[in-house]
Design an enzyme around this catalytic site. Structure first.
Site, PDB file in Angstrom:
ATOM      1  CD  GLU A  41       2.646 -26.615 -59.253  1.00 30.58           C
ATOM      2  OE1 GLU A  41       2.254 -27.794 -59.152  1.00 30.58           O
ATOM      3  OE2 GLU A  41       3.215 -26.159 -60.266  1.00 30.58           O
ATOM      4  NE  ARG A  45       3.011 -33.567 -55.649  1.00 29.84           N
ATOM      5  CZ  ARG A  45       4.070 -33.666 -56.430  1.00 29.84           C
ATOM      6  NH1 ARG A  45       5.187 -34.202 -55.945  1.00 29.84           N
ATOM      7  NH2 ARG A  45       4.041 -33.237 -57.677  1.00 29.84           N
ATOM      8  CE  LYS A 129       2.357 -30.188 -63.711  1.00 35.92           C
ATOM      9  NZ  LYS A 129       2.103 -30.359 -62.264  1.00 35.92           N
TER      10      LYS A 129
END
Length: 208
Positions: A41, A45, A129
């Site tokens: 993943e 960011r 998640k």
């Protein structure tokens, strides 16, 4: 990996990667894959994130690269265009969920409350998640959810370490965990990919 495939079943741990320097993306991904962690993943960011996904998708064929910190339909569109094979969000809205559903790739919308889980189940989503895992109640919370909501499966992420991961993986409603402990900052800075591979191998052995 198809839209019907499960991210939760690829490996016991999904590394959560923040790529600051694009040149790190491919060797880092190769080290993780060599260590037995194919699902990666890459969080959206940093400015390098989408190019990192693109590079890993093109140059590391054994990696299943996904995009994390997906918080808008634009993120969904750009991530899939870059080659992301799954999507992970820290939370969800109706608009974001519709966009992820329409993306054609598997996705894990983020939840931290029972109501959010029920709302997703109502919409036909069973894999989620759980974030931020430790701050939101950890294994005790997830175990409690398993009673009334056994159909929901989770990838808890947030504050999980090598020592605490097994207690999460032991839960019936946990398919895998997300974490970044196998990517220590000093190892990345030193380009010590052998150390990353070693830590990834330890993580991959958590379920076996």
């Amino acid at each position: 990996m198809t839209s019907s495939s499960s991210v939760l079943d690829l490996a016991p741990v999904v590394p959560v990667v923040v790529v600051e320097e694009l040149s790190d993306a491919v060797p880092l991904a190769r080290a993780l894959v060599a260590g037995g962690l194919p699902a990666i993943e890459v969080t959206l960011r940093t400015p390098a994130a989408l190019d990192a996904i693109r590079a890993i998708a093109a140059e590391v064929p054994d990696a299943v690269v996904g995009a994390g910190t997906v918080i808008s339909p634009v993120n969904v569109e750009e991530s899939v265009a870059a080659g992301a094979r799954f999507l992970v969000s820290p939370g969800w809205t109706d608009q974001l969920l519709d966009s992820m559903k329409g993306s054609g790739v598997p996705f894990l919308p983020g939840v931290s409350t029972t109501s959010e889980v029920v709302a997703l189940l109502e919409r036909g989503v069973r894999e989620m998640k759980f974030f931020p895992a430790e701050a939101a109640g950890g294994t005790a919370y997830l175990k409690s959810l398993g009673g009334p909501l056994p159909q929901a499966r989770f990838c808890p992420t947030g504050g999980i370490r090598l020592a605490s991961a097994p207690s999460y993986l032991a839960l019936k409603n946990v398919g895998c965990v997300g974490g970044s402990w196998m990517l220590p900052g000093d190892a990345i800075a030193a380009k010590d990919w052998a150390r990353v591979e070693k830590l990834a191998r330890e993580a991959a052995a958590l379920r076996g």
